[in-house]
Structure formats: C-alpha cells, structure tokens
Design an enzyme around this catalytic site. Structure first.
Site, PDB file in Angstrom:
ATOM      1  CB  CYS A  77       1.099  13.617 -91.754  1.00 16.94           C
ATOM      2  SG  CYS A  77       1.038  12.854 -90.137  1.00 16.94           S
ATOM      3  CB  CYS A  79      -4.764  10.222 -79.031  1.00 14.61           C
ATOM      4  SG  CYS A  79      -4.635   8.433 -79.283  1.00 14.61           S
ATOM      5  CB  CYS A  86       2.577  10.199 -78.402  1.00 11.86           C
ATOM      6  SG  CYS A  86       1.447  11.000 -79.527  1.00 11.86           S
ATOM      7  CB  CYS A 127       6.278  11.018 -85.811  1.00 14.07           C
ATOM      8  SG  CYS A 127       5.897  10.274 -87.342  1.00 14.07           S
ATOM      9  CD  GLU A 131      -0.969  20.892 -84.363  1.00 13.58           C
ATOM     10  OE1 GLU A 131      -0.731  22.016 -83.926  1.00 13.58           O
ATOM     11  OE2 GLU A 131      -0.212  19.913 -84.171  1.00 13.58           O
ATOM     12  N   GLY A 178      -4.434  11.339 -83.080  1.00 12.76           N
ATOM     13  CA  GLY A 178      -5.524  10.387 -82.918  1.00 12.76           C
ATOM     14  C   GLY A 178      -5.197   8.966 -83.325  1.00 12.76           C
ATOM     15  CB  CYS A 183       1.787   6.323 -76.663  1.00 12.64           C
ATOM     16  SG  CYS A 183       0.652   5.176 -77.463  1.00 12.64           S
TER      17      CYS A 183
HETATM   18  N1  SAH Z   1      -2.284   6.667 -83.301  1.00 17.85           N
HETATM   19  C1  SAH Z   1      -1.662   6.094 -84.427  1.00 17.85           C
HETATM   20  C2  SAH Z   1      -1.284   7.111 -85.486  1.00 17.85           C
HETATM   21  C3  SAH Z   1      -0.758   8.423 -85.011  1.00 17.85           C
HETATM   22  S1  SAH Z   1       0.841   8.383 -84.298  1.00 17.85           S
HETATM   23  C4  SAH Z   1      -0.445   5.287 -83.999  1.00 17.85           C
HETATM   24  O1  SAH Z   1      -0.039   5.394 -82.848  1.00 17.85           O
HETATM   25  O2  SAH Z   1       0.052   4.548 -84.825  1.00 17.85           O
HETATM   26  C5  SAH Z   1       1.868   8.130 -85.716  1.00 17.85           C
HETATM   27  C6  SAH Z   1       3.233   7.553 -85.428  1.00 17.85           C
HETATM   28  O3  SAH Z   1       4.018   8.499 -84.661  1.00 17.85           O
HETATM   29  C7  SAH Z   1       3.190   6.291 -84.601  1.00 17.85           C
HETATM   30  O4  SAH Z   1       3.980   5.281 -85.197  1.00 17.85           O
HETATM   31  C8  SAH Z   1       3.796   6.707 -83.281  1.00 17.85           C
HETATM   32  O5  SAH Z   1       4.443   5.626 -82.651  1.00 17.85           O
HETATM   33  C9  SAH Z   1       4.751   7.779 -83.723  1.00 17.85           C
HETATM   34  N2  SAH Z   1       5.150   8.699 -82.647  1.00 17.85           N
HETATM   35  C10 SAH Z   1       4.393   9.164 -81.634  1.00 17.85           C
HETATM   36  N3  SAH Z   1       5.105   9.996 -80.847  1.00 17.85           N
HETATM   37  C11 SAH Z   1       6.345  10.077 -81.395  1.00 17.85           C
HETATM   38  C12 SAH Z   1       7.522  10.805 -81.069  1.00 17.85           C
HETATM   39  N4  SAH Z   1       7.557  11.619 -80.020  1.00 17.85           N
HETATM   40  N5  SAH Z   1       8.602  10.655 -81.857  1.00 17.85           N
HETATM   41  C13 SAH Z   1       8.557   9.840 -82.939  1.00 17.85           C
HETATM   42  N6  SAH Z   1       7.479   9.157 -83.309  1.00 17.85           N
HETATM   43  C14 SAH Z   1       6.373   9.252 -82.548  1.00 17.85           C
HETATM   44 FE1  SF4 Z   2      -0.278   6.684 -79.043  1.00 18.89          FE
HETATM   45 FE2  SF4 Z   2      -0.737   7.227 -81.645  1.00 18.89          FE
HETATM   46 FE3  SF4 Z   2      -2.400   8.136 -79.750  1.00 18.89          FE
HETATM   47 FE4  SF4 Z   2       0.027   9.169 -79.930  1.00 18.89          FE
HETATM   48  S1  SF4 Z   2      -1.575   9.310 -81.445  1.00 18.89           S
HETATM   49  S2  SF4 Z   2      -1.042   8.543 -78.030  1.00 18.89           S
HETATM   50  S3  SF4 Z   2       1.232   7.368 -80.576  1.00 18.89           S
HETATM   51  S4  SF4 Z   2      -2.013   6.004 -80.260  1.00 18.89           S
END
Ligand code: SAH
Ligand code: SF4
Length: 359
Positions: free
Chosen positions: A119, A126, A133, A351, A106, A177, A130
């Site tokens: 974005c 990924c 996410c 995000c 996406e 990712g 986390c």
């Molecule tokens: N993988 C990379 C980039 C993609 S995620 C990273 O983790 O930085 C982009 C941003 O979205 C990151 O800062 C992550 O912490 C945030 N994010 C992920 N899940 C989220 C959620 N449910 N609500 C708000 N921010 C979130």
């Molecule tokens: Fe974590 Fe970023 Fe991967 Fe989501 S996209 S699982 S926030 S590393």
C-alpha cells in the site's frame, strides 16, 4: 572513449540532483545519448534498478567501470531513507521514509494468506480534507516523484525476499495522498511497474484509488484503463458526502458514478467502490438502502471498510452488529460486497491511519 568530464550533472527544475530512479526509460536513454553512451546501456541500468532492485551502482556489473563512476558523480540511485520500521502482530509492516527536508511518507505491506500487497503513497500529505482520514490532518506538502513511488515498491520487494516471504502480488495506491492529483508521476511509475524491463507486474494487480476526481477518472478511461480503479464513495447521499468528503461539492455523486460507469466500460472491468463505515454517519440501515439504490445494476464491487479509529479523528467505528446490519442489506440486494479486514491497527498502519508523527 571517456566523455564524462563534460557531462552536466542531472538536475531537476529546482536545481537539485535528480536520481536515476526518477528517470523513465526514455529519459534515461536521452541522457545516455548526451553522455555518448549506447542506448542499450539505459535499458541495462533500468533493469538493474527495477528487475534486480539494485541498491548500489557497484552491483551493476555489466556496465563499464568508468560509466558506473560517472553515474555516481552525476546522480545517485535514489534509495529511500528509512526513518522507522514497524511490524504489527498480524505481520503487517509499515515503513516511514524521510526525504531530504525531513518530511515523512509511509508505505505498508499487508499479508493475507499467500498474497502480499504493498500500500504505497503518492503524495506527502493530501489536499482533499476528508473528515475521517488522518492524512488529511497534514494538509498537502508535495507530490512524490516517480522514483520515490517506485522505490517504495522496491523496498517492500527487497524486504519480502530478505524475510523469506512470498513475493509481492499486488500494489494499491491507498497510502498517503490522492494519486489522481499526481497523475503524471503515478502513471510514469506504473509504466515501470508493468514494463518487462521494469518490474513486469500485471496491470490489473495495480489499483489506483481516488476520492473522486471526475476529470482524472475520465482521463484514465481514455489513456490508461489497464489499471484497476477504486473510487472512495464513503457516503450514500450528497448531503452526507459533502460533509465527510469536500470534493463532493465539486463533483456530486451522480457525476462521480457516471465517470465510474464510463471507466468500467472503457476498461471492461468493474469499479471497486470503497465505503468507510462510520458509526451513526455512514453506517446506518438507511444508508445501506441508499447505497443499494446508487449501485444496483452498475458494473462494480462494493468494498466495506470499517472506520479505523485514531485519537485525532472524532468519529466512531461501528459495532459488529451495525456492520452486519449494513452488510445484510447490501448483500441481500444482490451487490457484490467485500469487507476489508482491518490490518495493522496496532501500529497505525490501517487505511486512513497514515500521518506524520506528532512532534
Ligand atoms: N486518496 C485516495 C487513496 C488513499 S486513501 C482515496 O481517498 O481513495 C485509501 C482508502 O482509505 C480510501 O478508500 C479512504 O476512504 C480510506 N480511508 C481513509 N481514512 C480511513 C479511515 N480512518 N478508516 C478506514 N478507511 C479510511
Ligand atoms: Fe481523503 Fe484519500 Fe486524501 Fe485521505 S488520502 S484525505 S481519504 S483523498
């Protein structure tokens, strides 16, 4: 001079036809040399792809017809197939693209006054796991190719032009990712995004966002400090971060902050630390004080992101009053703090809300 019948099709390591979008300018130049074509033709194709955002070989009118025909036989542009387009009430747009195997990734376009930010995704799924996410729930499927990364941007640019909006101003690798797990592909794409023969964007308008892969942050500091760096800190101590971001067990906070410092010194630019505010977990007054302890005196900004909820993530978005209390502390202690406005939540475009559609 027609040399094309002897030319092998452009195949990747798995024997699939490579697209023109996947080739760096240098790769295209050597392929064209094999085709017996002058070098400048590669530059022309590159410009058609990334400056003029061509959607068909027939648009490349300054190429000889037989060359266009041979290119069509041996390769393709590599346009993305749109599976779904959604526009949120606040103007945020989201596209789901589908690859040849039916896997989806996406892209989101976020409007904010005159700014238009793309974005983009760097991987399908990924591997980082986390807890907050949605992308993590997919697991890791594959890296996107440089062409797929660039065509996401090209798609947004074409759409902005077609809908009469201001041009694209920023790119953030904050879609699906972990971009630093696909660093060669991401850097090849960034090269074309910034080159004058490509999209000609300023490097500091591109942000790479990472969950904290320390060796790769070091590598960026050494070899490509020209882009902006965002580090997803998301917790105020190691116990908490081990819990919400498994990568912390490999690279604890002190190591991560040291890598951030080294990057900001090499780049001569502040690191953006992102911090997802999760009710009762990361968004408490004690955490705010701990964040102050971690970041005070560092060359950085703090970007607060209230958790964007999803039904399959059992975590709570904080109340406005809790966010305020957190903000008051970090701001009062002198950190440079911003709050990310939630955009596109109604279409799950904010995000952390990107994931494959449920079957
Ligand atoms: N993988 C990379 C980039 C993609 S995620 C990273 O983790 O930085 C982009 C941003 O979205 C990151 O800062 C992550 O912490 C945030 N994010 C992920 N899940 C989220 C959620 N449910 N609500 C708000 N921010 C979130
Ligand atoms: Fe974590 Fe970023 Fe991967 Fe989501 S996209 S699982 S926030 S590393």
């Amino acid at each position: 001079m027609v040399l094309f019948p002897v030319v092998e099709p452009l195949l990747d390591a798995r024997g699939r036809l490579r697209t023109l979008s996947e080739l760096s300018l240098e790769e295209m130049q050597s392929w064209f040399a094999e085709l017996g074509q002058p070098r400048f033709r590669a530059g022309q194709v590159h410009e058609w792809l990334w400056r003029h955002l061509a959607t068909g070989l027939d648009e490349m009118t300054n190429l000889p017809k037989d060359l266009r025909q041979a290119l069509a036989e041996h390769s393709s542009i590599g346009l993305l197939e749109v599976d779904q387009e959604q526009i949120a009430l606040d103007g945020t747009a989201k596209w789901a693209f589908r690859d040849a195997e039916g896997r989806r990734f996406e892209t989101v376009m976020i409007p904010d006054e005159d700014r238009r930010t793309a974005c983009i995704s760097s991987q399908v799924g990924c591997a980082m796991g986390c807890s907050f996410c949605r992308t993590a729930t997919m697991g890791f499927l594959r890296n996107l190719t440089p062409g797929e990364i660039l065509q996401q941007v090209a798609h947004v640019k074409r759409w902005l032009a077609a809908t009469g909006q201001p041009p694209l101003s920023n790119i953030v690798f904050m879609g699906m990712g972990e971009p630093l797990n696909n660093l060669p592909g991401v850097l090849q794409a960034c090269q074309t995004l910034t080159s004058p023969k490509g999209m000609g964007m300023a490097s500091r308008r591109i942000t790479l966002s990472t969950s904290g892969l320390v060796e790769r942050i070091d590598e960026l500091a050494r070899s490509a400090p020209q882009y902006k760096l965002a580090i997803s800190l998301n917790s105020s101590n190691d116990t908490m971060r081990n819990d919400v971001m498994p990568v912390n067990r490999r690279h604890p906070i002190a190591e991560l902050l040291a890598a951030g410092d080294a990057w900001s010194q090499a780049a001569d630019w502040p690191v953006t630390y992102e911090y997802v505010l999760i009710g009762d977990v990361t968004c408490t007054e004690q955490s705010a004080w701990e964040v102050v302890e971690l970041l005070r005196g560092r060359h950085c900004k703090l970007n607060l992101i209230p958790l964007n909820p999803a039904s399959d993530i059992p975590l709570r978005s904080p109340e406005e009053s809790e966010i305020h209390a957190f903000e008051r502390i970090v701001h009062g202690a002198g950190l440079l703090v911003f709050r990310r406005k939630p955009k596109g939540r109604d279409i799950l475009a904010a995000c952390g809300q990107l994931a494959r559609k449920k079957a």
